[in-house]
Motif scaffolding. Sequence first.
Motif, PDB file in Angstrom:
ATOM      1  N   GLU A   1       0.953  -1.207   0.276  1.00  0.00           N
ATOM      2  CA  GLU A   1       0.085   0.006   0.004  1.00  0.00           C
ATOM      3  C   GLU A   1       0.822   1.144   0.009  1.00  0.00           C
ATOM      4  OE1 GLU A   1      -3.981   1.851   2.414  1.00  0.00           O
ATOM      5  OE2 GLU A   1      -2.556   0.609   3.545  1.00  0.00           O
ATOM      6  N   VAL A   2       0.592   2.148  -1.147  1.00  0.00           N
ATOM      7  CA  VAL A   2       1.558   3.261  -1.074  1.00  0.00           C
ATOM      8  C   VAL A   2       0.582   4.843  -1.073  1.00  0.00           C
ATOM      9  CG1 VAL A   2       2.994   4.509  -2.954  1.00  0.00           C
ATOM     10  CG2 VAL A   2       2.915   2.070  -2.433  1.00  0.00           C
ATOM     11  N   HIS A   3       1.274   5.750  -0.415  1.00  0.00           N
ATOM     12  CA  HIS A   3       0.673   7.160  -0.371  1.00  0.00           C
ATOM     13  C   HIS A   3       1.443   7.594  -1.412  1.00  0.00           C
ATOM     14  CE1 HIS A   3      -0.250  11.425   0.541  1.00  0.00           C
ATOM     15  NE2 HIS A   3      -1.319  10.971   1.094  1.00  0.00           N
ATOM     16  N   ALA A   4       0.909   8.187  -2.682  1.00  0.00           N
ATOM     17  CA  ALA A   4       1.651   8.821  -3.703  1.00  0.00           C
ATOM     18  C   ALA A   4       2.438  10.090  -3.302  1.00  0.00           C
ATOM     19  CB  ALA A   4       0.696   9.128  -4.842  1.00  0.00           C
ATOM     20  N   GLY A   5       1.685  10.761  -2.737  1.00  0.00           N
ATOM     21  CA  GLY A   5       2.322  12.154  -2.067  1.00  0.00           C
ATOM     22  C   GLY A   5       3.508  12.108  -1.435  1.00  0.00           C
ATOM     23  N   LEU A   6       3.537  11.132  -0.417  1.00  0.00           N
ATOM     24  CA  LEU A   6       4.803  10.772   0.379  1.00  0.00           C
ATOM     25  C   LEU A   6       5.970  10.242  -0.614  1.00  0.00           C
ATOM     26  CD1 LEU A   6       3.290   9.298   3.586  1.00  0.00           C
ATOM     27  CD2 LEU A   6       4.056  11.700   3.169  1.00  0.00           C
ATOM     28  N   TRP A   7       5.685   9.934  -1.630  1.00  0.00           N
ATOM     29  CA  TRP A   7       6.859   9.496  -2.861  1.00  0.00           C
ATOM     30  C   TRP A   7       6.979  10.307  -3.882  1.00  0.00           C
ATOM     31  CZ3 TRP A   7       6.412   3.348  -2.818  1.00  0.00           C
ATOM     32  CH2 TRP A   7       7.237   2.855  -1.493  1.00  0.00           C
TER      33      TRP A   7
ATOM     34  N   THR B   1       3.842  -8.253  -5.907  1.00  0.00           N
ATOM     35  CA  THR B   1       3.316  -8.436  -7.392  1.00  0.00           C
ATOM     36  C   THR B   1       2.177  -7.365  -7.531  1.00  0.00           C
ATOM     37  OG1 THR B   1       1.617  -9.778  -6.322  1.00  0.00           O
ATOM     38  CG2 THR B   1       3.711 -10.768  -7.392  1.00  0.00           C
ATOM     39  N   ALA B   2       1.812  -6.319  -6.489  1.00  0.00           N
ATOM     40  CA  ALA B   2       1.023  -5.323  -6.776  1.00  0.00           C
ATOM     41  C   ALA B   2       1.140  -4.262  -5.650  1.00  0.00           C
ATOM     42  CB  ALA B   2      -0.447  -6.026  -6.507  1.00  0.00           C
ATOM     43  N   ILE B   3       1.096  -2.955  -6.282  1.00  0.00           N
ATOM     44  CA  ILE B   3       1.010  -1.898  -5.268  1.00  0.00           C
ATOM     45  C   ILE B   3      -0.537  -1.421  -5.411  1.00  0.00           C
ATOM     46  CG2 ILE B   3       3.195  -1.033  -5.955  1.00  0.00           C
ATOM     47  CD1 ILE B   3       2.020   1.327  -7.213  1.00  0.00           C
ATOM     48  N   GLU B   4      -1.032  -0.836  -4.181  1.00  0.00           N
ATOM     49  CA  GLU B   4      -2.236  -0.435  -3.958  1.00  0.00           C
ATOM     50  C   GLU B   4      -2.023   0.981  -3.609  1.00  0.00           C
ATOM     51  OE1 GLU B   4      -5.417  -2.452  -1.903  1.00  0.00           O
ATOM     52  OE2 GLU B   4      -5.758  -0.854  -0.605  1.00  0.00           O
ATOM     53  N   LEU B   5      -2.555   2.143  -4.653  1.00  0.00           N
ATOM     54  CA  LEU B   5      -2.548   3.346  -4.355  1.00  0.00           C
ATOM     55  C   LEU B   5      -3.665   3.781  -3.334  1.00  0.00           C
ATOM     56  CD1 LEU B   5      -1.550   4.875  -7.801  1.00  0.00           C
ATOM     57  CD2 LEU B   5      -0.170   4.261  -6.032  1.00  0.00           C
ATOM     58  N   MET B   6      -3.456   4.646  -2.310  1.00  0.00           N
ATOM     59  CA  MET B   6      -4.247   5.222  -1.551  1.00  0.00           C
ATOM     60  C   MET B   6      -5.169   6.301  -2.398  1.00  0.00           C
ATOM     61  SD  MET B   6      -2.434   5.638   2.035  1.00  0.00           S
ATOM     62  CE  MET B   6      -3.375   6.682   2.613  1.00  0.00           C
ATOM     63  N   PRO B   7      -6.192   6.843  -2.265  1.00  0.00           N
ATOM     64  CA  PRO B   7      -7.077   7.596  -2.975  1.00  0.00           C
ATOM     65  C   PRO B   7      -6.302   8.861  -3.648  1.00  0.00           C
ATOM     66  CG  PRO B   7      -8.168   7.138  -1.199  1.00  0.00           C
ATOM     67  CD  PRO B   7      -6.931   6.564  -0.662  1.00  0.00           C
ATOM     68  N   VAL B   8      -6.191   9.015  -4.868  1.00  0.00           N
ATOM     69  CA  VAL B   8      -5.661  10.018  -5.725  1.00  0.00           C
ATOM     70  C   VAL B   8      -6.401  10.792  -6.151  1.00  0.00           C
ATOM     71  CG1 VAL B   8      -3.767   8.311  -6.173  1.00  0.00           C
ATOM     72  CG2 VAL B   8      -5.695   8.642  -7.927  1.00  0.00           C
ATOM     73  N   ASN B   9      -7.922  10.778  -5.877  1.00  0.00           N
ATOM     74  CA  ASN B   9      -8.718  12.037  -6.371  1.00  0.00           C
ATOM     75  C   ASN B   9      -8.457  13.229  -5.800  1.00  0.00           C
ATOM     76  OD1 ASN B   9     -10.348  10.152  -4.580  1.00  0.00           O
ATOM     77  ND2 ASN B   9     -11.677  11.880  -4.686  1.00  0.00           N
ATOM     78  N   ASP B  10      -8.916  14.148  -6.569  1.00  0.00           N
ATOM     79  CA  ASP B  10      -8.666  15.496  -6.357  1.00  0.00           C
ATOM     80  C   ASP B  10      -9.183  15.885  -4.936  1.00  0.00           C
ATOM     81  OD1 ASP B  10      -7.291  17.741  -7.524  1.00  0.00           O
ATOM     82  OD2 ASP B  10      -9.098  18.934  -7.525  1.00  0.00           O
TER      83      ASP B  10
ATOM     84  N   ARG C   1      -1.587  18.654  -0.012  1.00  0.00           N
ATOM     85  CA  ARG C   1      -1.408  17.321   0.733  1.00  0.00           C
ATOM     86  C   ARG C   1      -2.582  16.954   1.354  1.00  0.00           C
ATOM     87  NH1 ARG C   1       1.330  21.695   3.161  1.00  0.00           N
ATOM     88  NH2 ARG C   1       0.393  22.176   5.174  1.00  0.00           N
ATOM     89  N   ASN C   2      -2.707  15.610   1.270  1.00  0.00           N
ATOM     90  CA  ASN C   2      -3.882  15.129   1.955  1.00  0.00           C
ATOM     91  C   ASN C   2      -3.699  13.640   2.084  1.00  0.00           C
ATOM     92  OD1 ASN C   2      -6.680  13.976   2.257  1.00  0.00           O
ATOM     93  ND2 ASN C   2      -6.893  15.894   2.796  1.00  0.00           N
ATOM     94  N   TRP C   3      -4.041  12.859   3.460  1.00  0.00           N
ATOM     95  CA  TRP C   3      -3.885  11.758   3.625  1.00  0.00           C
ATOM     96  C   TRP C   3      -4.700  10.797   2.644  1.00  0.00           C
ATOM     97  CZ3 TRP C   3      -5.749   7.690   7.522  1.00  0.00           C
ATOM     98  CH2 TRP C   3      -6.975   7.706   7.879  1.00  0.00           C
ATOM     99  N   GLY C   4      -5.884  11.394   1.824  1.00  0.00           N
ATOM    100  CA  GLY C   4      -6.368  10.727   0.875  1.00  0.00           C
ATOM    101  C   GLY C   4      -7.792  10.681   0.968  1.00  0.00           C
ATOM    102  N   TYR C   5      -8.372  10.998   2.198  1.00  0.00           N
ATOM    103  CA  TYR C   5      -9.939  10.364   2.259  1.00  0.00           C
ATOM    104  C   TYR C   5     -10.679  11.857   2.430  1.00  0.00           C
ATOM    105  CZ  TYR C   5      -7.941   6.145   2.608  1.00  0.00           C
ATOM    106  OH  TYR C   5      -7.197   4.855   2.027  1.00  0.00           O
ATOM    107  N   ASP C   6     -10.228  12.971   1.961  1.00  0.00           N
ATOM    108  CA  ASP C   6     -10.944  14.157   1.911  1.00  0.00           C
ATOM    109  C   ASP C   6     -11.319  14.644   0.378  1.00  0.00           C
ATOM    110  OD1 ASP C   6     -11.221  14.763   4.683  1.00  0.00           O
ATOM    111  OD2 ASP C   6      -9.066  15.580   4.701  1.00  0.00           O
ATOM    112  N   GLY C   7     -11.218  13.675  -0.615  1.00  0.00           N
ATOM    113  CA  GLY C   7     -11.286  14.003  -1.907  1.00  0.00           C
ATOM    114  C   GLY C   7     -12.909  14.326  -2.010  1.00  0.00           C
TER     115      GLY C   7
END
Length: 605
Positions: free
Chosen positions: A129-135, A154-163, A168-174
């Motif tokens: 599981e990956v947070h895109a903003g932190l990378w 064999t897989a990455i799971e991106l935390m939410p990337v929608n606007d 910066r946001n941890w992902g769940y205020d889209g």
Amino acid sequence: MLAASLPADPPPGRRFHQPLSAGAEPVGSGRTRFRIWAPDHGRVQLLIEGRDPIDMLALGEGWHEATVECGAGTRYRYGMGEDLVVPDPVSRFQPEDVHGPSEVIDPEAFLWRHGDWRGRPWREAVILEVHAGLWEGFAGVTRRLAEIAARGFTAIELMPVNDFPGARNWGYDGVLPYAPDHAYGSPEELKTLIDTAHGLGLMVFLDVVYNHFGPDGNYIHGYAGGFFRTDIETPWGEAIDFRRPEVRRHFTENALYWLNEYRFDGLRFDAVHAIPDADWLDETAARIRSETEPGRHVHLVLEHDGNAARHLAPGLYDAQWNDDMHHVMHVLLTGETDGYYADYAEAPADRLARALAEGFVYQGDPSPYRGGERRGEPSGHLPPTAFVNFLQNHDQIGNRAFGERLTSLAPVAAVAAATALILLAPAIPLMFMGEDWGSTRPFLFFTDHHDELAPLVREGRRREFARFERFADDQARARIPDPNAALTFETSRTEADEAAREPGRARAALVAGLIALRQREIVPRLEGAVSEGAAAIGPKAVRAAWRLGDGAVLTLFCNLDGSPVPLDGKPEGRWLFVPPEAIEALETGALAPMTTAAVLREPEP
């Protein structure tokens, strides 16, 4: 750190486009059709930058449409009434953030190098599981993909990337579910990430949030109040009204959009227990199964606090995140029993055995934490791969006041033993970014809200912890990091050089070795695997066995205690995994402290 080189690029070739019933859709000959559902306004104008307002045609039932000569790169908004100007709720891109204009995107402009990729079977999934903003955004994640593949994931799971609002946001205020956030990069950069991953044999999953919108930048209330229910509240406000066909279409098409236009290999549906109309979930799964290309491996995973096993029927969802497994492991590793961990405080080894054998711990059982309310549905009939198991994830770290990882809460040896259990058990394993090398950096809850909202979020965050004894006074709560401070975000970054130093190098080698062992010995036999039962063999120790698809029997022994545990006789079969320091104890018929060991008995000839 392990490294891998990118494969030679195949010739470019394929373009993909998921037609949408709303938003800005290219229709050929340099023209774009704009459509929006705004039932609370009889007149809607299309506002294209640099042009006069264009009155949209009212189609009936709240729909408005205009087809205009313009193409990719055009920036636009919708105007309603005297002073309401809004972005497109189906915007494919917001170059100036959630309050700015939307941009027309040509979905077929991107040429996929690996457009023939069909994915991988679910049983092969080992997820990071990956947070895109932190990378450093989509480009930064792309640069790390070869290393991730080299470790065996064999897989990455991106935390939410929608606007979301801000940088910066941890992902769940889209608030705009179709638009990749500009702070992470452009649509093309996200597609490049996915295309590159496919070239390395990596699947890419996306975490999607359909149960609520964030607190800033959601304009739908202003022109489509019927999008929400006034009779049901969620932890984030009014519930979304999935009884309405327009609402269902908005989110179902979003799922298809990510899978078909962006070529994600699967979706993780966040907190679906907060969606009151559960039939929408199964309806959407059925549409996905029928409207993605035949032969593609597309995987659908739920997060459901109610342990609703019914959605895991064949043809619907592949798996559910198993919070029960996490919670009982956390109790065993840390001794924490406050909050929802209270449900796992009594006989935790027995509860761990049930999680290993049957998936859910709570299958209709009364929950002490919930005042005796029964929680869950029977799950013992499901295959082991119907569950995603983890020791850490964004919720279980980020929802802590100080974002501590297990590396700061439990003995190193115990965490290593628990990691081996997660990676060798037949359930699908997931790790959180940095966990694979034992990062000690916290993962905090972070935001970038405007001046009025920022203090409300900060104080609301601190009030959440007031019920815990150690945060009972104002002074203690004041130490909880401010979500809006830039330092909170920067502190959460995982640094790649941690994996190149000890003890990170040793942990990375252990994880890579365990994943390789899983793929070599266990994954080829997972189809048709069934539990052979599990039991506690000590206060913090369990034995669990599974008959695999080829008839072999996999047995795992795990002891998270500080004392050895006697074994009842010598296990039959071949030792797959034994830590070197535990060999002597096994030879005397005991399982050493803080040890996981695995035995495989081959099928009868």
